[in-house]
Every structure is written in structure tokens, then in C-alpha cells.
Design a protein around this motif. Sequence first.
Motif, PDB file in Angstrom:
ATOM      1  N   LEU A  68      24.689  16.590 -18.528  1.00 22.43           N
ATOM      2  CA  LEU A  68      25.552  16.602 -19.613  1.00 22.43           C
ATOM      3  C   LEU A  68      26.244  15.470 -19.638  1.00 22.43           C
ATOM      4  O   LEU A  68      26.515  14.718 -21.020  1.00 22.43           O
ATOM      5  CB  LEU A  68      26.593  17.795 -19.440  1.00 22.43           C
ATOM      6  CG  LEU A  68      27.593  18.051 -20.521  1.00 22.43           C
ATOM      7  CD1 LEU A  68      26.972  18.256 -21.989  1.00 22.43           C
ATOM      8  CD2 LEU A  68      28.505  19.206 -20.169  1.00 22.43           C
ATOM      9  N   GLU A  69      26.829  14.818 -18.582  1.00 19.81           N
ATOM     10  CA  GLU A  69      27.627  13.572 -18.361  1.00 19.81           C
ATOM     11  C   GLU A  69      26.754  12.491 -19.139  1.00 19.81           C
ATOM     12  O   GLU A  69      27.448  11.707 -19.952  1.00 19.81           O
ATOM     13  CB  GLU A  69      28.052  13.258 -17.112  1.00 19.81           C
ATOM     14  CG  GLU A  69      29.060  14.198 -16.645  1.00 19.81           C
ATOM     15  CD  GLU A  69      29.733  13.844 -15.472  1.00 19.81           C
ATOM     16  OE1 GLU A  69      30.328  12.689 -15.232  1.00 19.81           O
ATOM     17  OE2 GLU A  69      29.583  14.680 -14.486  1.00 19.81           O
ATOM     18  N   TRP A 120      43.586  22.836 -22.139  1.00 16.33           N
ATOM     19  CA  TRP A 120      44.912  23.646 -21.636  1.00 16.33           C
ATOM     20  C   TRP A 120      44.822  25.327 -22.119  1.00 16.33           C
ATOM     21  O   TRP A 120      44.446  25.453 -23.318  1.00 16.33           O
ATOM     22  CB  TRP A 120      45.937  23.324 -22.254  1.00 16.33           C
ATOM     23  CG  TRP A 120      47.319  23.826 -21.575  1.00 16.33           C
ATOM     24  CD1 TRP A 120      48.264  24.652 -22.194  1.00 16.33           C
ATOM     25  CD2 TRP A 120      47.929  23.899 -20.087  1.00 16.33           C
ATOM     26  NE1 TRP A 120      49.100  24.948 -21.429  1.00 16.33           N
ATOM     27  CE2 TRP A 120      49.085  24.507 -19.981  1.00 16.33           C
ATOM     28  CE3 TRP A 120      47.300  22.963 -19.179  1.00 16.33           C
ATOM     29  CZ2 TRP A 120      49.554  24.603 -18.803  1.00 16.33           C
ATOM     30  CZ3 TRP A 120      47.978  23.196 -17.889  1.00 16.33           C
ATOM     31  CH2 TRP A 120      49.066  23.915 -17.848  1.00 16.33           C
ATOM     32  N   GLU A 126      32.988  26.594 -21.210  1.00 21.65           N
ATOM     33  CA  GLU A 126      33.850  26.665 -20.114  1.00 21.65           C
ATOM     34  C   GLU A 126      33.193  26.449 -18.645  1.00 21.65           C
ATOM     35  O   GLU A 126      33.547  25.745 -17.827  1.00 21.65           O
ATOM     36  CB  GLU A 126      34.280  28.355 -19.867  1.00 21.65           C
ATOM     37  CG  GLU A 126      35.667  28.597 -20.718  1.00 21.65           C
ATOM     38  CD  GLU A 126      35.458  28.410 -22.231  1.00 21.65           C
ATOM     39  OE1 GLU A 126      34.117  28.253 -22.517  1.00 21.65           O
ATOM     40  OE2 GLU A 126      36.244  28.754 -22.817  1.00 21.65           O
ATOM     41  N   HIS A 151      29.885  25.491 -18.544  1.00 22.86           N
ATOM     42  CA  HIS A 151      28.655  24.596 -18.961  1.00 22.86           C
ATOM     43  C   HIS A 151      27.381  25.327 -18.420  1.00 22.86           C
ATOM     44  O   HIS A 151      26.277  25.020 -17.959  1.00 22.86           O
ATOM     45  CB  HIS A 151      28.630  23.509 -18.212  1.00 22.86           C
ATOM     46  CG  HIS A 151      29.944  22.577 -18.529  1.00 22.86           C
ATOM     47  ND1 HIS A 151      31.047  22.369 -17.751  1.00 22.86           N
ATOM     48  CD2 HIS A 151      30.223  22.033 -19.894  1.00 22.86           C
ATOM     49  CE1 HIS A 151      32.042  21.592 -18.365  1.00 22.86           C
ATOM     50  NE2 HIS A 151      31.654  21.388 -19.527  1.00 22.86           N
ATOM     51  N   HIS A 202      41.800  19.534 -26.696  1.00 23.39           N
ATOM     52  CA  HIS A 202      42.046  17.990 -26.242  1.00 23.39           C
ATOM     53  C   HIS A 202      41.880  16.971 -27.465  1.00 23.39           C
ATOM     54  O   HIS A 202      42.617  16.074 -27.434  1.00 23.39           O
ATOM     55  CB  HIS A 202      40.794  17.610 -25.475  1.00 23.39           C
ATOM     56  CG  HIS A 202      40.764  18.219 -24.058  1.00 23.39           C
ATOM     57  ND1 HIS A 202      41.822  18.518 -23.120  1.00 23.39           N
ATOM     58  CD2 HIS A 202      39.692  18.811 -23.465  1.00 23.39           C
ATOM     59  CE1 HIS A 202      41.596  19.022 -21.980  1.00 23.39           C
ATOM     60  NE2 HIS A 202      40.144  19.146 -22.194  1.00 23.39           N
ATOM     61  N   THR A 203      41.048  17.287 -28.377  1.00 24.34           N
ATOM     62  CA  THR A 203      40.833  16.373 -29.331  1.00 24.34           C
ATOM     63  C   THR A 203      41.549  17.024 -30.881  1.00 24.34           C
ATOM     64  O   THR A 203      41.446  18.015 -30.924  1.00 24.34           O
ATOM     65  CB  THR A 203      39.349  15.861 -29.444  1.00 24.34           C
ATOM     66  OG1 THR A 203      39.327  14.851 -30.415  1.00 24.34           O
ATOM     67  CG2 THR A 203      38.569  17.186 -30.108  1.00 24.34           C
ATOM     68  N   GLU A 204      41.682  16.195 -31.828  1.00 23.89           N
ATOM     69  CA  GLU A 204      42.169  16.638 -33.033  1.00 23.89           C
ATOM     70  C   GLU A 204      41.433  17.502 -33.667  1.00 23.89           C
ATOM     71  O   GLU A 204      40.117  17.165 -34.024  1.00 23.89           O
ATOM     72  CB  GLU A 204      42.730  15.450 -33.905  1.00 23.89           C
ATOM     73  CG  GLU A 204      43.732  16.029 -34.798  1.00 23.89           C
ATOM     74  CD  GLU A 204      44.132  15.042 -35.653  1.00 23.89           C
ATOM     75  OE1 GLU A 204      44.738  15.153 -37.007  1.00 23.89           O
ATOM     76  OE2 GLU A 204      44.049  13.559 -35.336  1.00 23.89           O
ATOM     77  N   THR A 260      52.190  25.990 -25.635  1.00 27.63           N
ATOM     78  CA  THR A 260      51.212  25.171 -26.145  1.00 27.63           C
ATOM     79  C   THR A 260      51.684  23.613 -26.155  1.00 27.63           C
ATOM     80  O   THR A 260      50.810  22.781 -26.130  1.00 27.63           O
ATOM     81  CB  THR A 260      50.729  25.545 -27.331  1.00 27.63           C
ATOM     82  OG1 THR A 260      51.966  25.349 -28.393  1.00 27.63           O
ATOM     83  CG2 THR A 260      50.098  26.929 -27.457  1.00 27.63           C
ATOM     84  N   ILE A 299      33.229  19.124 -23.788  1.00 27.09           N
ATOM     85  CA  ILE A 299      33.530  19.197 -22.538  1.00 27.09           C
ATOM     86  C   ILE A 299      34.202  20.340 -22.119  1.00 27.09           C
ATOM     87  O   ILE A 299      34.281  20.603 -20.814  1.00 27.09           O
ATOM     88  CB  ILE A 299      34.359  17.876 -21.992  1.00 27.09           C
ATOM     89  CG1 ILE A 299      35.941  17.908 -22.990  1.00 27.09           C
ATOM     90  CG2 ILE A 299      33.562  16.628 -22.402  1.00 27.09           C
ATOM     91  CD1 ILE A 299      36.608  16.530 -22.600  1.00 27.09           C
ATOM     92  N   GLY A 300      35.029  21.136 -22.688  1.00 27.22           N
ATOM     93  CA  GLY A 300      35.632  22.421 -22.444  1.00 27.22           C
ATOM     94  C   GLY A 300      36.988  21.763 -21.591  1.00 27.22           C
ATOM     95  O   GLY A 300      37.436  20.698 -21.477  1.00 27.22           O
ATOM     96  N   GLY A 301      37.668  22.732 -20.746  1.00 25.18           N
ATOM     97  CA  GLY A 301      38.594  22.536 -19.977  1.00 25.18           C
ATOM     98  C   GLY A 301      39.830  22.358 -20.612  1.00 25.18           C
ATOM     99  O   GLY A 301      40.960  21.679 -19.785  1.00 25.18           O
ATOM    100  N   PRO A 306      32.483  12.758 -27.939  1.00 19.44           N
ATOM    101  CA  PRO A 306      32.026  13.642 -26.644  1.00 19.44           C
ATOM    102  C   PRO A 306      33.064  14.895 -26.407  1.00 19.44           C
ATOM    103  O   PRO A 306      32.655  15.753 -25.877  1.00 19.44           O
ATOM    104  CB  PRO A 306      31.820  12.754 -25.827  1.00 19.44           C
ATOM    105  CG  PRO A 306      32.453  11.611 -26.058  1.00 19.44           C
ATOM    106  CD  PRO A 306      32.480  11.543 -27.692  1.00 19.44           C
ATOM    107  N   ALA A 307      34.427  14.442 -26.850  1.00 16.89           N
ATOM    108  CA  ALA A 307      35.331  15.777 -26.641  1.00 16.89           C
ATOM    109  C   ALA A 307      34.933  16.943 -26.914  1.00 16.89           C
ATOM    110  O   ALA A 307      35.558  17.946 -26.456  1.00 16.89           O
ATOM    111  CB  ALA A 307      36.857  15.207 -26.887  1.00 16.89           C
TER     112      ALA A 307
END
Lengths: 623, 226
Positions: free
Chosen positions: A5-6, A23, A94, A96, A250-252, A301, A19-21, A15-16
Amino acid sequence: MINELEKVLNKVEKPARYIGGEWNSVCKNWNEGKVKMVFAFPDLYEIGMSHLGLQIIYKVVNDREDALMERVFAPWIDMEHKMRELGLPLFSLESHRPVADFDIIGFTLQYEMSYTNVLNMLNLAGISLHSENRGAGSPLVIAGGPCSFNPEPLAPFIDVFVIGEGEEVINSVIDTYVEKKKNGSGKKEILSALACIEGIYVPSFYRFTYSESETVDRMDCDSSASSEVRKSFIRDVDNAAFPTRPIVPHTEVVHDRIMLEIMRGCTRGCRFCQAGMIYRPVREKNLEILLQQAKELVSSTGWDEISLTSLSSSDYTRIKELTSQLVNRYESDMINTALPSLRADAFSVELAKEVQKVRRSSLTFAPEAGTQRMRDIINKGVNEENLLDAVKAAFTAGWTSIKLYYMIGLPGETDNDLEGIGILSKKVLSEGRSAASKKGKLKVTSSASSFVPKPHTPFQWEPQASLEELKRKQDFLKQKLRGKGLVFNWHDPELSILEGDLARGNRKMAPVLEKAWLLGCRFDGWDECFDFQKWCQAFYYFDMEPSYFACRVYRYDDILPWDHINCGVSKKFLASEHKKALEGINTADCREGKCPGCGICRIFKIKPYTAEGDLHVQVQDSL
Amino acid sequence: MYRYRILYKKTDLLRFISHLDLLNTVQRAARRAGLQMVFSEGFNPHPKITFAAPLPVGVEGYKEYLEVELNEQNIPGELVSKLNNNAPRGLEFLKAKEVDKKAGPLMAEVGYADYCVQTEISPGLDSSQLNCFLQNFKDRDEILIQRKTKKGTREKNIRPGVITLEGNVSKQSIIIDMQLRTGSQENIRPDEVINILAKDYLPVGVKNLKIMRTAVYDNNKKTLLT
């Protein structure tokens, strides 16, 4: 998988997304004994993560000790390409893990034009498209969301449809699944057990013969299934599961803010609106509960905006109190309160003024049609005076840009009504010229989408305007909406026609859909991907016109392809609404005390309720 | 008003979020931690958080710096643990220090950075050969690349900005360490060096690179937080 995946992530845009993870995301231990579910959203991460339903179901499942839920979204074209090149299967965010390793895949159907993505995701996961080819080793494929109120175009691909609101019924689905798995039951037995749950539709238990006009001639169903499937819904919205620790991307994403749902349902009864029919009755949440949920959301949040979501937020009975309390509490922490769905009246502008201390440049209203005649046909309870009062208040308060949403191709529409759109937009602009302080910046943007008749609405029998007619109407409007300060946006009419085919189609749409996917269609809702020619090719392959279902007229005594799905609003009521539409007669809002007789309260033995208690309406027999 | 400089690292899959995403992530972590951030004035107030040097998407950073302005005084150690309790996997705060609130912008202090680039092993290449190739690169006075700017492409000599360049071949991978000029005056990106190396000097693939920024220094090659 991570390593593979990386390598891929270095070579794709954004790519964000993969990736999951994030908050508040939940990655549980993967062990035997848990039911493993994956929520599959058939569109981009940025769209899917803006969907409150995902956050609700994710919470409900992960709150259970005997189950886990992860997420997967449709990979964008570049990512799909890389995945296929390297033989990388569709994976969850989550852990992968390959999606095929899960017990249950749950798709949400928010939009007809994401159906090709459903097929593509199954294929990328290495799972057979057809339910009948999936045995005990395959995950169970379930689907819910508003589009499942006409499940037929997807019937061969989905094992189980969840009709209606999913947050309670999903527990029954898991309970049944756990019990049956314990007994060592096979797929057929699991499906039979699931079919007994209210709100569950197992399409393989039903066989249809269609007439020449594509209505139902005959429906046979297995003994384990019921001839009519009633929707599931939440009786008590105050005690329903609500995610106060939602995943923070993580990303907008499109809606990158707290979504505080303040009510379900809408009483307005706009005749084109499917949500207004299928999410009845109206159920407002208690004010104190909302304030408590807002508090938890703010601290869990870190988002800096609270959006009060519902189908018509200015209708919430205690909206003034709610917004002023939120503004008082959170303004000093630089947390905004936002109202996304504003009614077109001065009251709503007053509210918007209060919450938006920082003036954003634009405010949006949806008059939907340009003439009163047309607004009466669609039962849009807004008149020109309401709208002009609203925009006058908005311009006076400092807004310089107004967006207006209209529909074209509505039943009974004439060029006079289109002309009305031009006239109304110009009137709005001239209100601005006399009221606004910064006249140079004035802008009135009119967006016209093409009307698509939807199942379970009073217009479900109506044909959609033809492609040629829609194009002509657009060109007509382009002429009428020229000039300084006026902007006109329109939607791709080809896309609307296909949306109409998938919305009101029967099982004959399934092979067309599959063919379109095979020809390379995906992300049809995205301009850069939509390829109408490929869709045409798919229709022609089966000797069908590309508007085969969209432009079809159904009759009142026809059995419609979705009539075995009961949303609680009676067909008699819909027919009466249709007739009233043609005569231009309005139907009262049940908030005003007069029951229009839609049938929902009778069939489900429930009453609509507000934040101040039950609505005082004398429930009428369904018409 | 109190100003803190914080050392942090951004690693693992979180390296794939953009600089703007990181800014939002830090803001939200600070809000969850209950920090009383100072906001800018104006129509669209935003918390005063600044970064030393943006990391390109996909590059891990092990010694990165940011500054945040707070309305309340915090014990640096507690500030770090509050933030860590609210940070997503891949973002870790290591150290904090109160700095003079009148000091100049953090970004202007940045002068150099160390990078470590890992790439796939190439058959038959050993460490001495590798360093021989790297020496050829270093022996040049001028190495021109095309840089895309808003006004079109511009030619740029990157050689003066490459301070050190060393390599090592291990069993699993090729590792190239470099120190590059970094910051607002002069900024060389590691991928620019690697692309030139792969094109003109080295028989290695540049497809599956892993790039780490291992340190960021000031204009005197000193650490930004002591």
C-alpha cells in the motif's frame, strides 16, 4: 498489505483518502467470534466522510462487543488503476484488510449514479457481482440508504436490502447473523431468517413478471418472505444511537464540521421530494439533549463549526432558542454555528444573521420554480413575497451574493414558467440594487437542475422530460439569465436522464447497469468520468433507448416496480397529491394542525412530535 | 499571551497528509486538549500556529518544529502530554519550550535540513561504488534542474544547496543521507537531488523511495529547540 500500500500511496493523488487512522476511528482486534462488517461507501472518501449515516452505523456496530465495523470508499481512477496493476484487492481503512475477508459488506445507496461504483468495488474486492454466484465463503452483501426504496435495479447484486432508517434494524440483522452462524446455517437459511425482520428485503426470494409497460404483472415470493416489506424507522429519536465521538477526517472533506442532527423527517410535503415522503413522520429531538450532544461533540472532535442538520432546519420548533444557546456557549471559543437548509423567508434570514457573526459572502435559497402556478403544482409553500422579503433582509444585513436553486422539467411546466425563473432572479437582483451597501459586488447565481421523478412521491407516475426537451429548456433559460450580476449554472441533462432510469427502473435495469460498468463506467456523478456514450451503448445492447424508464408514464392502477416496498405513505395519498398537483391545489403542512392523511401515523401507530411534544393533529384516514 | 515552540514528528501513514491537513490536525488536537489558543484578528480569525518548514506529502519528519500562541501559561511537559493525548497515530509531540513572544517568525530561522532517502537495492552495487557515483555529483560546481514556478519553468543550480551527500548499501536497501539548504531563502528538495542522481549518476530506481527528514536546523546549523 501495508508495504504494498505504501508503495502505491506515493503515486496517487490525495493519498490521505486511503490511510485511515483518523481521530475517533475504531480498529478492533480481529478475532474469531466477532461479526466483521465493512461499511462501503460507493463514492470518494471526501463524499463518504461527509455522510452522517456512516458515522451513526459505525458507532452502533462498534459499540457491540460481538461485532466490528471498518470502512471502505471507492478508490479514485488513479488508485483503481494502480490497484489493478499490482493485484491489490479493495481494502478497509482501519486494518487494511481485504474487503473479501469480512463477513458482511454494507453499501449505502445515497445516489443512483453511484451504482456502477458498487459493482466496481465488489469487483475490486474479488467478489462475484451476482448474489446467486456467491456461496458460503463470500461475504454477505447488504445495502441501505434512500435509493433502496426502489431496490430493483440492483436486485441481482445485493443479498439483503435494509429499507428505511438503519440504526436500530442493523442490530437485529447482526443478532440474527450471529445466531444463525452459531448453528452452522448456510446462506439460504441466514437469508430466510433475515427476511423475517421488519425493514429487510431479500430480493432473491421474489420473482417478477413485467408487463409490456414494465409494470408488475405478477410477483411470486417464497414462503419465508412477506409480500410487502415495510420500512424500519426510529420511534424515539431522543434515545436513538447518536455518534458523539465521530471520526474526524485527516484531510478536508465536503462537510468538515460537526453534524448535529436536530430532527428526522419534514412536514412540508413538496411533491417532488422523496426524502420528504420516506422519512415521515417528523420527529424533533429534545433541546437539552441536543445541547448535551453538542457539548460532547465539541470536546471529542476539535471541529470549529456546528452544523444543525435536517431536511428543513428552520422548521425545528425551538430553533431560535437552540441557535442562540449554541452561539452564546461557543462563540468565545471561535466555534461557529451553521444552518445549512434555510427556508426562503425573513425568519430564516433573521436566524442566519444571528448565527453568522462573520458574514460569509453568499446565502442560498430554493424557490424551486419561477412562477406561483408552478410552486403550487409542486406544493412548495413559499411565495414570491416570502422570497423577496428574505433576500431584502439578507442584502440589508450585508450579504452580497444570493444563490437560487430551481428545477426545470417539472410536470406541467411551460415556457412561461421558465420565463418566470428569469424574472424572479432579476427581481432578486434588483432588491439587491436597492438594499445592498456594496452594489458592485452583487451577484445572483441561479442553478437549474433537471427534475427527476422519484419512487414513493406524488410524481412517481410522471415521465421525465426528454433529453431534447431538457436541453431546449436550458438553452431558453441561458437567454433569460444574461446580464451583469447574473450567473446561471445548469446540470448535465444526460446524467439526469440516467438517474431517472435507475430511480424508476425495474430488474431489467440490472443487466444494463452491469453492461455500463463492463464498458468502463464509474464515478458517473463526476463530470470528468461521466461517459453518456458508454451508457447509450449499454442500453442499445439490450435493445432499449437510453431513456427507457426515465420517460415512461405509469398509471394509477399499475403495480409499480417498487410497490412491494412500503414507506408508510399510502399510494392513495400519493395519487391524490398527484391529482391536486395537476390542479395546482396546495396541501397543508401537518404542523399547522390539519392532517393531510398521508397514512404514516395510522400504519405505524405513531404521532409526529416536536421539541415541545406531540403535534396536535387529528389523524385522518389515509385518502 | 505565551508562545511555545514544540518539537514533533510526523511518521508512518500520516506522512501522506498534506501540510494544510497537518495544520488542521494540530488545530483540532489543540482544541480537544482544551488549549486556549490565541486567534488572529480580522474577518476570518484563525488560531496562531506556525510551522518551521512544510513537509512534502509522503515524507516523514522526525524533528519538526511548530509554534503556537496560547492565552494561558502551560508547563512545557504538560503541554506536550496534553497534545499527545489528543493526537492521531503518526503525530507525536516530543518537547516544548516557552519562547520570547517578540521573537521573529519561526520560518525565518530555518536554514538547513538532513534527509535520509531509502530506495530499493540495485544488483551489483556496493557502498564504495555508490559513494564514487555520489562523488561525481559533488565534484560538479553546477547542476541545473528545471523548476516549475507560477510564471513557467525556470532553470536552477541546485549544487550549492547540497551540503553533504553520503551513501550506504545494506542488504535490504540503498540509503542516501544528505544535508540540504532549507527555508525561505534557499530551498532544495530531496527528490530533486534523487532525480538527478538517478538520471545521470546512479543505476537505481526512483519508483519506490522512502524519504525521511531527520533534522531541521537554523542558519548556523544549530538545532531549533535546545
